[in-house]
Motif scaffolding. Sequence first.
Motif, PDB file in Angstrom:
ATOM      1  N   SER A 219     -16.235  10.090   5.405  1.00  0.00           N
ATOM      2  CA  SER A 219     -16.375  11.351   6.139  1.00  0.00           C
ATOM      3  C   SER A 219     -16.859  12.470   5.223  1.00  0.00           C
ATOM      4  O   SER A 219     -17.576  13.370   5.668  1.00  0.00           O
ATOM      5  CB  SER A 219     -15.068  11.726   6.842  1.00  0.00           C
ATOM      6  OG  SER A 219     -14.035  11.832   5.902  1.00  0.00           O
ATOM      7  N   VAL A 220     -16.509  12.405   3.957  1.00  0.00           N
ATOM      8  CA  VAL A 220     -16.985  13.439   3.036  1.00  0.00           C
ATOM      9  C   VAL A 220     -18.501  13.313   2.826  1.00  0.00           C
ATOM     10  O   VAL A 220     -19.212  14.310   2.763  1.00  0.00           O
ATOM     11  CB  VAL A 220     -16.243  13.349   1.681  1.00  0.00           C
ATOM     12  CG1 VAL A 220     -16.955  14.159   0.619  1.00  0.00           C
ATOM     13  CG2 VAL A 220     -14.819  13.843   1.833  1.00  0.00           C
ATOM     14  N   LYS A 222     -20.656  12.646   4.836  1.00  0.00           N
ATOM     15  CA  LYS A 222     -21.415  13.253   5.936  1.00  0.00           C
ATOM     16  C   LYS A 222     -21.412  14.771   5.886  1.00  0.00           C
ATOM     17  O   LYS A 222     -22.075  15.429   6.672  1.00  0.00           O
ATOM     18  CB  LYS A 222     -20.811  12.797   7.271  1.00  0.00           C
ATOM     19  CG  LYS A 222     -21.096  11.345   7.556  1.00  0.00           C
ATOM     20  CD  LYS A 222     -20.478  10.920   8.869  1.00  0.00           C
ATOM     21  CE  LYS A 222     -20.529   9.409   9.016  1.00  0.00           C
ATOM     22  NZ  LYS A 222     -19.334   8.900   9.693  1.00  0.00           N
ATOM     23  N   LYS A 223     -20.640  15.333   4.961  1.00  0.00           N
ATOM     24  CA  LYS A 223     -20.545  16.794   4.902  1.00  0.00           C
ATOM     25  C   LYS A 223     -21.860  17.395   4.417  1.00  0.00           C
ATOM     26  O   LYS A 223     -22.635  16.769   3.706  1.00  0.00           O
ATOM     27  CB  LYS A 223     -19.431  17.216   3.942  1.00  0.00           C
ATOM     28  CG  LYS A 223     -18.077  16.733   4.380  1.00  0.00           C
ATOM     29  CD  LYS A 223     -17.302  17.844   5.025  1.00  0.00           C
ATOM     30  CE  LYS A 223     -15.890  17.387   5.294  1.00  0.00           C
ATOM     31  NZ  LYS A 223     -15.269  18.045   6.388  1.00  0.00           N
ATOM     32  N   ASP A 224     -22.032  18.676   4.791  1.00  0.00           N
ATOM     33  CA  ASP A 224     -23.264  19.364   4.418  1.00  0.00           C
ATOM     34  C   ASP A 224     -23.440  19.487   2.912  1.00  0.00           C
ATOM     35  O   ASP A 224     -24.548  19.448   2.415  1.00  0.00           O
ATOM     36  CB  ASP A 224     -23.282  20.767   5.038  1.00  0.00           C
ATOM     37  CG  ASP A 224     -23.593  20.713   6.513  1.00  0.00           C
ATOM     38  OD1 ASP A 224     -24.105  19.665   6.951  1.00  0.00           O
ATOM     39  OD2 ASP A 224     -23.339  21.696   7.216  1.00  0.00           O
ATOM     40  N   TYR A 225     -22.337  19.659   2.190  1.00  0.00           N
ATOM     41  CA  TYR A 225     -22.535  19.921   0.763  1.00  0.00           C
ATOM     42  C   TYR A 225     -23.089  18.721   0.017  1.00  0.00           C
ATOM     43  O   TYR A 225     -23.606  18.871  -1.088  1.00  0.00           O
ATOM     44  CB  TYR A 225     -21.274  20.475   0.086  1.00  0.00           C
ATOM     45  CG  TYR A 225     -19.982  19.727   0.297  1.00  0.00           C
ATOM     46  CD1 TYR A 225     -19.717  18.553  -0.381  1.00  0.00           C
ATOM     47  CD2 TYR A 225     -19.017  20.222   1.163  1.00  0.00           C
ATOM     48  CE1 TYR A 225     -18.521  17.895  -0.204  1.00  0.00           C
ATOM     49  CE2 TYR A 225     -17.806  19.567   1.357  1.00  0.00           C
ATOM     50  CZ  TYR A 225     -17.563  18.397   0.667  1.00  0.00           C
ATOM     51  OH  TYR A 225     -16.391  17.737   0.846  1.00  0.00           O
ATOM     52  N   ASN A 247     -13.811  15.373  -3.614  1.00  0.00           N
ATOM     53  CA  ASN A 247     -13.245  15.929  -2.390  1.00  0.00           C
ATOM     54  C   ASN A 247     -12.515  14.886  -1.555  1.00  0.00           C
ATOM     55  O   ASN A 247     -11.591  15.215  -0.822  1.00  0.00           O
ATOM     56  CB  ASN A 247     -14.336  16.610  -1.566  1.00  0.00           C
ATOM     57  CG  ASN A 247     -14.800  17.886  -2.220  1.00  0.00           C
ATOM     58  OD1 ASN A 247     -14.018  18.808  -2.397  1.00  0.00           O
ATOM     59  ND2 ASN A 247     -16.056  17.929  -2.616  1.00  0.00           N
TER      60      ASN A 247
ATOM     61  N   GLU B 103     -19.312  24.996   4.286  1.00  0.00           N
ATOM     62  CA  GLU B 103     -19.480  23.560   4.077  1.00  0.00           C
ATOM     63  C   GLU B 103     -20.632  23.231   3.135  1.00  0.00           C
ATOM     64  O   GLU B 103     -20.806  22.096   2.749  1.00  0.00           O
ATOM     65  CB  GLU B 103     -19.746  22.877   5.421  1.00  0.00           C
ATOM     66  CG  GLU B 103     -18.535  22.804   6.306  1.00  0.00           C
ATOM     67  CD  GLU B 103     -17.593  21.704   5.873  1.00  0.00           C
ATOM     68  OE1 GLU B 103     -17.878  20.548   6.160  1.00  0.00           O
ATOM     69  OE2 GLU B 103     -16.575  22.010   5.225  1.00  0.00           O
TER      70      GLU B 103
END
Lengths: 329, 571
Positions: A219-220, A222-225, A247, B103
């Motif tokens: 899931s991390v 897929k994050k924007d960052y 993270n 984010e």
Amino acid sequence: MYWIKKLGEYGVVLLIIISINFLIPRLMPGDPFYFLDMDDEMSYSDVLLTEETRERLMHYYGLDKPLVVQYWHYVKNLFRGEMGISIRHNMKVSKLILQSLPWTLLLMGVGFFLATVLGISLGAFSAWKRGSKADRILMFSMVALSRIPIFIMAVFMLIFLAAKLRFFPLGGAFTPYMEYPGTLQKFLDIAKHLFLPAVTLAVGDIAYPYLLTRNTMISVIKKDYIWAARARGLREKLIRFRYALRNALIPVMTARFMRLGQLIGGSVFVENTFAYPGLGKLLFDSVRLHDYPVLNAILLFMSLSVISANILADRFIYYLDKRVEHHAK
Amino acid sequence: MPNNASQPYLKISKLNITYKSENHLVRAVKDLSLELKSGEILGLAGESGSGKTSICKSLLGVCPAHLSGKIVYNGKNLLENKKHEWKKIRWNKISYCFPNSREILNPSYSVLEQMIEPMLESGFRRKRAIEHARDLLFKCKLPIEKHDSYPVHLSGGELQRVMIALTLVNDPEMVIFDEPTSGIDIRNRNEIVELLKEILKNKTCIIVTHDLLLLRKLADKIGILYKGVLVELAPAHLFFRNQHHPYSRALYNSFTSLETSREMSRIRDRRNNLSHSTVNGCVFADRCTQAIEKCFKDMPRLLSYYSDRQIACHRKGVVSLIRTTNLSKIYRKSGSLWGPKIQVLKDVNVNVEAGEVVALVGESGAGKTTLGQIICGLIDPEDGEMNIDETVHRNDVQYIFQDPEESLSPRYTVLEAIREPLDIKNKFDLNTKNEMARKMLANVGLYTNAAFCDRFCSQLSSGEAQRLCIGRALITSPRVLVADEPVSRLDPSEQVRVLKLLLELQTDFGIGLFFITHNLYLARKISRRIYVIHQGRIIEEGFTETVLDQPRHPLTRNMVNLAFSKKAEVY
């Protein structure tokens, strides 16, 4: 203020735990002198226990007093730092525990460390290569491993690796009565004895960090960052560790610390199977013999370790997750 | 930078971005082609989901979709780049100011720590990188005590500053800003705009936003995107004067802060009951009020229909529904063949575009009503030409008379009166017609019960009669509506209701509204363009705001002064 409140909470929890710990051993049927009466190979003496002797012993250990009075004495002594004397070993409980504790800590430490490091690394690897053959194989074996009860695993290891193949000793923490020519030899001997129980513990535990790391990391990712970091031209290695894994670690480490507290309880099976002279084995023996003071002390120790693991987890999250700090303010 | 100045700095041709999901493809960007000169600032605007961010991401090779076409940068197609080639481009040549969101930054490291990463990546020493990062943060006005904070500790405005500073760390030639001002309060916003102005002095830039106001301040060139298609590409100063594509005009009109005095309007909703499929056609066709059959079949290409800009529209942009050339009208004194001639109109050129409100203002007797009636075909001009768009039928031009009671036959019931245009057209059976009539009654805010429908028109109040007239004009779904003082007889609250209704209906049907009035306030509030008529001649014309703010003709100036100095007294 935050910490005062937290400590208060833990204090109340501790008091409740002490009371329950006190009661649990005494709720078992029988008493500490029951074993003297038993007619099997487990009994240690041929002395016939008369009613009179039993009463004298009960009186001697203060077990004839009402439960409330016993409880009061227990708590009073506890706050003085006295944990009592073992009925079975006729030895100070604190001394007894101090003898076993290092072995347990060593075993737990190594097992926990192995499970954590391997679990997280494999989980991160799996997540990064999700959907690949390697990921699927890892995933399957981890789920399978997590379904095998730990004592079956222990017995299996014992039979194959120790009894059949003789790679490892059958039990104990070191070779008894051995004179070591040097520290290295001593270290190797201890490591050899440690190997099977520690690996068993690690294998029984590894699926939790693995699955959690894999899930959170996916899931991390897929994050924007993550893509933002890639757009900045950062190396994949940097993204994988500083961005994704770092993270993903937040929930994983929380779960790990919580687990740390439970591990000592989990060592009972392993230590007894491998006859490892730790707290788990002591606990098992004490239960059998109704050794109330020892039982109370070990239970207390376990509860304390759960609580301190929670405190550690709290503290660690405080450090790992900047948001917690933010909200605490 | 390229040596040859005439060569484009960045050239995108036929870029298609397709997202694949489980069982269908989503084309986020379709056949996008554009060029960017060195030092130019391109503004890409469009509503959310129009593919703006996908385009930005594809310029840096981080768009997780299938890309086809070409993005040529320095003579090399970026889409064919290998990993190590991207490394030279990303942040060193092109950097991207991400849309404002927590984010976007790694929550676990401090701002400064993340600022220096790209610099370390390109070989800076740590100490030097930290110095540089602090300089930039300082330049972007992030308070010094916040430099070591974590992203979660920063406000939206501060985060935006960090993001801007972050784009500059490796001193790129080109910066892409994605929604640099969204969700930021007005004070911070202005500061950020100033900051951007400063930064963009010697950089090539793409600004992606839905905020046209920002683009007016910063951009040299404006591209309007709708559903992944570039529908209009124009130099900024021209774009803000006039928009030619129906969508860009609607977008402009729906923007609150561009025109401060005019009523805002929304973009017409999608039509659901379309018989055509719009898959291959123009992306805007299902919301466009002037779509013809071709619009549903072929996708229009971006072409230079006008010398100054390119649009993608089969209709060549917003069409003029009515255009008059040198209209003249002479009345003779009534009943007399030899009486003195009165030149009512002389050389009048007006046009009404689709979906537009055009106001015709002037004193009484200036020829306003005559012009309206000529446009509507009620009377013939003496001289000059009237051109009607090919899609507009004669019947599609309707008229709302100045005096509602006079224009309704007192002998008709309400239902008969509103049905009358349908009776004349005679296309439907009676039941359908009654159904349509009732629906229209409801649309204009009248009752639809039998008691009301059976009332005679003479029994209506003037407000009701006015609504009935409007309903009657709209029932045949006209394309052009000439409204002659449609609200002058109504009290103020009724006026507002009727006007709102007219504008709503106009949005939905794309009606060209020719609004005849002598009320300048009203004209300012609702019209896009204005014609000032005096003694039969158009003495001034232009965009309402311009004409009323800087009237050029002395008579207009006089009129404006008279009208708006009153306002000063009132307040």
